[in-house]
Design an enzyme around this catalytic site. Structure first.
Site, PDB file in Angstrom:
ATOM      1  N   CYS A  66       0.864  -1.178   0.000  1.00  0.00           N
ATOM      2  CA  CYS A  66       0.000   0.000   0.000  1.00  0.00           C
ATOM      3  C   CYS A  66       0.903   1.230   0.000  1.00  0.00           C
ATOM      4  CB  CYS A  66      -0.940  -0.016   1.197  1.00  0.00           C
ATOM      5  SG  CYS A  66      -0.086  -0.159   2.785  1.00  0.00           S
ATOM      6  N   THR A  67       0.343   2.398   0.155  1.00  0.00           N
ATOM      7  CA  THR A  67       1.119   3.633   0.014  1.00  0.00           C
ATOM      8  C   THR A  67       2.224   3.761   1.051  1.00  0.00           C
ATOM      9  OG1 THR A  67      -0.870   4.715  -0.835  1.00  0.00           O
ATOM     10  CG2 THR A  67       0.967   6.139  -0.180  1.00  0.00           C
TER      11      THR A  67
END
Length: 312
Positions: free
Chosen positions: A177-178
């Site tokens: 994810c980010t």
């Protein structure tokens, strides 16, 4: 050298007194000119903030003075203008909302994988690579070979897993994810669902882009971020995307040439689905933003849709 430091941070840690932490944390942000949004919950802290070098250092000195947060990590990037309008500390049930009772990363998570080791892991043909971010984030950039769940929020992730994957057949699962928070919580959920070998990228995409040379990278495209830069490139410089205030989708240079793109009001992704009431509200919002800009005043409306993605 650019003057604004952008710091993305999170930590899963039990904070029984998280309600009492809100005011002193908010005051620390205000005293040091730091803007952005931080989320507090019993399960930990999450958010992205920005400010001067001195302001960010003061914030982390305050956080790390609490033994529970002494080892909190963060990722930094830089920009020329303040990317946030406001300073907020919100109290939440979860610092990233999955909505599944009993999922607790403080008790159980998958195996962390450092950025330098990520390429080797995801190049293994036996590894199922899942992007845990929302569909509009995946659309502008992801890792080579990653599966896109096409979810609109993190709350949809558990149902997606139940519908598509079986622990008996999918032995190795890697997720990203980010900044690391969603995939860390997703790994806790996956273990609880019976998956045995679960890996997640430590520090997320941002740490990977920071540490892995572009010529060795398996990342393709830009990375969506939770501030007014909208996206960053592989070198963490600001990308060319804008964001539609109506639907939150990133808007490319090509999208902005469309007759359906009206700054602050609509874009090709949402033009057909907007009600007249929504359009009218967006027009008024954009009018107030433009007036504030002309007066060189802060953003006049409290809620920026870019920051709401922190919770989803």
């Amino acid at each position: 050298m650019t003057s604004i430091v952008v710091a993305a941070l999170y930590k899963f840690v039990t904070l029984d007194d998280y309600v009492a932490l809100r005011e002193p944390l908010l005051q620390t942000l205000l005293d040091n000119g730091v803007k952005g949004t931080l989320l507090l919950a019993e399960e930990g802290i999450n958010g992205t903030v920005s400010g001067s070098r001195e302001g960010i250092d003061a914030l982390f000195a305050w956080l790390r003075s609490d033994p529970r947060l002494a080892d909190i990590e963060h990722k930094e990037s830089y920009c020329d203008e303040q990317p946030f309008y406001r300073t907020k500390v919100k109290l939440k049930k979860e610092i990233v909302t999955l909505g599944v009772p009993g999922v607790d990363p403080n008790k159980r998570v998958g195996q962390y994988v450092e950025a330098k080791d990520w390429n080797a892991l995801i190049s293994d043909p036996e590894v199922l690579l899942i992007d845990t971010r929302n569909d509009y984030e995946v659309a502008i950039g992801t890792f080579e070979g990653a599966v896109d769940p096409k979810t609109r929020s993190f709350r949809e992730f558990p149902e997606y897993i139940k519908a598509h994957y079986d622990p008996a057949r999918h032995k190795k699962v890697a997720m990203f994810c980010t900044g690391g928070i969603r995939c860390e919580k997703a790994s806790s959920y996956m273990l609880g669902a019976g998956f045995e070998e679960v890996f997640h990228l430590r520090g997320g995409i941002l740490k990977y882009l920071e540490e892995v040379p572009q010529e060795q990278s398996l990342w393709r495209g830009d990375c969506f971020v939770f501030d007014n830069r909208v996206t960053v490139r592989h070198d963490l410089s600001e990308g060319e995307y804008d964001q539609c205030h109506a639907c939150r989708n990133p808007v490319s240079v090509e999208d902005r040439q469309s007759e359906h793109y009206v700054p602050g009001i609509s874009c090709p992704h949402c033009w057909d689905s907007l009600s007249e009431k929504t359009r009218a509200g967006a027009r008024e919002r954009q009018k107030q933003i433009e007036l504030a800009r002309q007066r060189n005043q802060p953003h006049p409306l409290g809620r920026d849709p870019r920051q709401s993605t922190l919770e989803n």
